[in-house]
Design a protein around this motif. Structure first.
Motif, PDB file in Angstrom:
ATOM      1  N   VAL A   1      -0.574   1.063  -7.399  1.00  0.00           N
ATOM      2  CA  VAL A   1      -0.036   2.408  -7.594  1.00  0.00           C
ATOM      3  C   VAL A   1       1.091   2.258  -8.591  1.00  0.00           C
ATOM      4  CG1 VAL A   1       1.122   4.359  -6.521  1.00  0.00           C
ATOM      5  CG2 VAL A   1      -0.697   3.162  -5.290  1.00  0.00           C
TER       6      VAL A   1
ATOM      7  N   SER B   1      -3.987   4.197  -0.433  1.00  0.00           N
ATOM      8  CA  SER B   1      -4.168   3.626  -1.765  1.00  0.00           C
ATOM      9  C   SER B   1      -5.166   2.479  -1.752  1.00  0.00           C
ATOM     10  CB  SER B   1      -2.838   3.136  -2.328  1.00  0.00           C
ATOM     11  OG  SER B   1      -2.348   2.053  -1.564  1.00  0.00           O
TER      12      SER B   1
ATOM     13  N   GLY C   1      -2.447   6.472  -8.787  1.00  0.00           N
ATOM     14  CA  GLY C   1      -3.345   5.389  -8.390  1.00  0.00           C
ATOM     15  C   GLY C   1      -4.619   5.927  -7.785  1.00  0.00           C
ATOM     16  N   LYS C   2      -5.479   4.998  -7.389  1.00  0.00           N
ATOM     17  CA  LYS C   2      -6.731   5.328  -6.707  1.00  0.00           C
ATOM     18  C   LYS C   2      -6.445   5.435  -5.215  1.00  0.00           C
ATOM     19  CE  LYS C   2      -9.943   4.702 -10.017  1.00  0.00           C
ATOM     20  NZ  LYS C   2     -10.793   5.767 -10.480  1.00  0.00           N
ATOM     21  N   PHE C   3      -6.976   6.484  -4.599  1.00  0.00           N
ATOM     22  CA  PHE C   3      -6.774   6.711  -3.176  1.00  0.00           C
ATOM     23  C   PHE C   3      -8.089   7.114  -2.523  1.00  0.00           C
ATOM     24  CE2 PHE C   3      -2.534   7.098  -4.787  1.00  0.00           C
ATOM     25  CZ  PHE C   3      -1.689   6.720  -3.758  1.00  0.00           C
TER      26      PHE C   3
ATOM     27  N   SER D   1       0.842  -1.191   0.000  1.00  0.00           N
ATOM     28  CA  SER D   1       0.000   0.000   0.000  1.00  0.00           C
ATOM     29  C   SER D   1       0.877   1.240   0.000  1.00  0.00           C
ATOM     30  CB  SER D   1      -0.933   0.015   1.212  1.00  0.00           C
ATOM     31  OG  SER D   1      -0.191   0.139   2.407  1.00  0.00           O
TER      32      SER D   1
END
Length: 135
Positions: free
Chosen positions: A132, A128, A103-105, A61
């Protein structure tokens, strides 16, 4: 590796598009990145008493935190909206040397503070979700 300026370490938020454009979260004074990895232990009696980890396994992560001065930018408003609704969004970290991490967070914390005659400041934390990508 050459010394890089902290001011060139920027947090950016996507615009919600399938292929997002990113805007810098304005007013950032400090930003911090942590890459975390938990390995899978595969220690056996043949390990000689030493712990052994399985390469490429486990949970990875990225955690991001930052602090800054509230300026009322559209990027700050998007981060605030994400925090209030609890949705994942695209974020990108950029570095002076041109490297990025995208990335998506999830915004896990957003705090505002202010003095009577001072500026309004904020701190935020992101975690995250999924891969990532470093480029």
């Amino acid at each position: 590796m050459a010394v890089e300026k902290g001011s060139a370490f920027l947090l950016k938020v996507g615009d919600g598009a399938v292929t997002p454009s990113f805007a810098t979260v304005a007013g950032m004074r400090t930003t911090q990145l942590s890459v975390n990895g938990e390995g899978v232990v595969v220690t056996t009696k043949d390990s000689g008493g030493w712990r052994q980890l399985l390469s490429g396994a486990g949970v990875r992560s990225v955690s991001v935190s930052g602090a800054g001065v509230f300026t009322g930018s559209a990027a700050e408003a998007r981060v605030k909206g994400n925090a209030l609704s609890g949705v994942l969004d695209d974020y990108r970290l950029t570095f002076e040397g041109g490297e990025t991490m995208t990335g998506k967070f999830l915004v896990t914390r957003l705090d505002y503070a202010g003095d009577f005659n001072g500026e309004r400041s904020y701190t935020l934390s992101l975690e995250s979700s999924g891969a990532v990508v470093a480029a």
